[in-house]
Design a protein around this motif. Sequence first.
Motif, PDB file in Angstrom:
ATOM      1  N   MET A  23      54.461  43.486  15.985  1.00  0.00           N
ATOM      2  CA  MET A  23      53.236  42.746  15.837  1.00  0.00           C
ATOM      3  C   MET A  23      52.914  42.627  14.350  1.00  0.00           C
ATOM      4  SD  MET A  23      49.450  43.872  17.238  1.00  0.00           S
ATOM      5  CE  MET A  23      50.068  44.039  18.883  1.00  0.00           C
ATOM      6  N   PRO A  24      52.921  41.415  13.799  1.00  0.00           N
ATOM      7  CA  PRO A  24      52.676  41.232  12.359  1.00  0.00           C
ATOM      8  C   PRO A  24      51.190  41.257  12.019  1.00  0.00           C
ATOM      9  CG  PRO A  24      53.145  39.135  13.381  1.00  0.00           C
ATOM     10  CD  PRO A  24      53.317  40.182  14.448  1.00  0.00           C
ATOM     11  N   MET A  25      50.902  41.494  10.757  1.00  0.00           N
ATOM     12  CA  MET A  25      49.525  41.425  10.269  1.00  0.00           C
ATOM     13  C   MET A  25      49.065  39.971  10.343  1.00  0.00           C
ATOM     14  SD  MET A  25      48.300  44.370   9.402  1.00  0.00           S
ATOM     15  CE  MET A  25      46.866  43.850   8.502  1.00  0.00           C
ATOM     16  N   PRO A  26      47.757  39.756  10.462  1.00  0.00           N
ATOM     17  CA  PRO A  26      47.252  38.386  10.445  1.00  0.00           C
ATOM     18  C   PRO A  26      47.641  37.701   9.136  1.00  0.00           C
ATOM     19  CG  PRO A  26      45.524  39.918  11.084  1.00  0.00           C
ATOM     20  CD  PRO A  26      46.698  40.735  10.648  1.00  0.00           C
ATOM     21  N   THR A  27      47.796  36.408   9.187  1.00  0.00           N
ATOM     22  CA  THR A  27      48.195  35.664   7.986  1.00  0.00           C
ATOM     23  C   THR A  27      47.000  35.167   7.191  1.00  0.00           C
ATOM     24  OG1 THR A  27      48.349  33.647   9.283  1.00  0.00           O
ATOM     25  CG2 THR A  27      50.381  34.912   8.987  1.00  0.00           C
ATOM     26  N   ARG A  28      45.793  35.408   7.705  1.00  0.00           N
ATOM     27  CA  ARG A  28      44.613  34.956   6.971  1.00  0.00           C
ATOM     28  C   ARG A  28      43.451  35.919   7.184  1.00  0.00           C
ATOM     29  NH1 ARG A  28      42.215  30.132  10.667  1.00  0.00           N
ATOM     30  NH2 ARG A  28      42.620  31.148  12.625  1.00  0.00           N
ATOM     31  N   ILE A  29      42.485  35.794   6.306  1.00  0.00           N
ATOM     32  CA  ILE A  29      41.263  36.582   6.398  1.00  0.00           C
ATOM     33  C   ILE A  29      40.325  35.878   7.381  1.00  0.00           C
ATOM     34  CG2 ILE A  29      39.220  37.296   5.088  1.00  0.00           C
ATOM     35  CD1 ILE A  29      41.063  37.665   2.684  1.00  0.00           C
ATOM     36  N   THR A  30      39.583  36.670   8.145  1.00  0.00           N
ATOM     37  CA  THR A  30      38.656  36.135   9.135  1.00  0.00           C
ATOM     38  C   THR A  30      37.221  36.431   8.705  1.00  0.00           C
ATOM     39  OG1 THR A  30      40.280  36.564  10.857  1.00  0.00           O
ATOM     40  CG2 THR A  30      38.029  36.200  11.585  1.00  0.00           C
ATOM     41  N   VAL A  31      36.336  35.492   8.943  1.00  0.00           N
ATOM     42  CA  VAL A  31      34.918  35.667   8.635  1.00  0.00           C
ATOM     43  C   VAL A  31      34.255  36.350   9.833  1.00  0.00           C
ATOM     44  CG1 VAL A  31      32.743  34.482   8.153  1.00  0.00           C
ATOM     45  CG2 VAL A  31      34.884  33.586   7.225  1.00  0.00           C
ATOM     46  N   VAL A  32      33.420  37.350   9.560  1.00  0.00           N
ATOM     47  CA  VAL A  32      32.639  37.966  10.627  1.00  0.00           C
ATOM     48  C   VAL A  32      31.599  36.939  11.061  1.00  0.00           C
ATOM     49  CG1 VAL A  32      30.972  39.779  11.197  1.00  0.00           C
ATOM     50  CG2 VAL A  32      32.980  40.319   9.838  1.00  0.00           C
ATOM     51  N   GLY A  33      31.676  36.556  12.323  1.00  0.00           N
ATOM     52  CA  GLY A  33      30.758  35.557  12.858  1.00  0.00           C
ATOM     53  C   GLY A  33      29.788  36.175  13.844  1.00  0.00           C
ATOM     54  N   ASP A  34      29.113  35.316  14.588  1.00  0.00           N
ATOM     55  CA  ASP A  34      28.121  35.784  15.555  1.00  0.00           C
ATOM     56  C   ASP A  34      28.738  36.717  16.595  1.00  0.00           C
ATOM     57  OD1 ASP A  34      26.184  34.320  14.255  1.00  0.00           O
ATOM     58  OD2 ASP A  34      26.414  32.566  15.555  1.00  0.00           O
ATOM     59  N   LEU A  35      29.972  36.447  16.988  1.00  0.00           N
ATOM     60  CA  LEU A  35      30.638  37.263  18.009  1.00  0.00           C
ATOM     61  C   LEU A  35      30.839  38.711  17.533  1.00  0.00           C
ATOM     62  CD1 LEU A  35      32.067  37.331  20.775  1.00  0.00           C
ATOM     63  CD2 LEU A  35      34.157  36.691  19.599  1.00  0.00           C
ATOM     64  N   GLU A  36      31.276  38.883  16.295  1.00  0.00           N
ATOM     65  CA  GLU A  36      31.568  40.221  15.760  1.00  0.00           C
ATOM     66  C   GLU A  36      30.348  40.913  15.152  1.00  0.00           C
ATOM     67  OE1 GLU A  36      35.026  37.532  15.478  1.00  0.00           O
ATOM     68  OE2 GLU A  36      33.114  37.440  14.440  1.00  0.00           O
ATOM     69  N   ARG A  37      29.365  40.154  14.710  1.00  0.00           N
ATOM     70  CA  ARG A  37      28.243  40.726  13.957  1.00  0.00           C
ATOM     71  C   ARG A  37      27.504  41.810  14.741  1.00  0.00           C
ATOM     72  NH1 ARG A  37      26.420  39.718   8.901  1.00  0.00           N
ATOM     73  NH2 ARG A  37      27.683  37.863   8.828  1.00  0.00           N
ATOM     74  N   GLY A  38      27.406  41.680  16.057  1.00  0.00           N
ATOM     75  CA  GLY A  38      26.744  42.705  16.866  1.00  0.00           C
ATOM     76  C   GLY A  38      27.425  44.066  16.783  1.00  0.00           C
ATOM     77  N   ASP A  39      28.732  44.079  16.500  1.00  0.00           N
ATOM     78  CA  ASP A  39      29.470  45.334  16.350  1.00  0.00           C
ATOM     79  C   ASP A  39      29.229  45.981  14.992  1.00  0.00           C
ATOM     80  OD1 ASP A  39      30.601  45.029  18.865  1.00  0.00           O
ATOM     81  OD2 ASP A  39      32.331  43.933  18.075  1.00  0.00           O
ATOM     82  N   HIS A  40      28.578  45.246  14.099  1.00  0.00           N
ATOM     83  CA  HIS A  40      28.355  45.714  12.724  1.00  0.00           C
ATOM     84  C   HIS A  40      26.871  45.583  12.392  1.00  0.00           C
ATOM     85  CE1 HIS A  40      32.699  45.728  12.395  1.00  0.00           C
ATOM     86  NE2 HIS A  40      32.681  44.518  12.900  1.00  0.00           N
TER      87      HIS A  40
END
Length: 80
Positions: free
Chosen positions: A1-18
């Motif tokens: 399993m390779p590392m992602p090829t790009r950086i991801t922005v924390v959006g509404d979906l992930e923000r609740g976890d942070h």
Amino acid sequence: MPMPTRITVVGDLERGDHYYLPQDAPCYFWGEYTPAKHVDGLPWEYSATNKLIYNLKKKMDRRGLPEWRHKIDAIDCGFR
């Protein structure tokens, strides 16, 4: 399993976890680490991010052993 090829922005979906991030704070991530206590089996085999983190955390007493090359590769992130 390779590392992602790009950086991801924390959006509404992930923000609740942070919850500690201010709503207007831009935040980015590259891969997701899962702590060993949440993993069945060997934690470094769980994901490419876990493998990278485990190799970066190798202690200096491992220097000179065959496994040390994994730390060097992790530092280089495969860009040799």
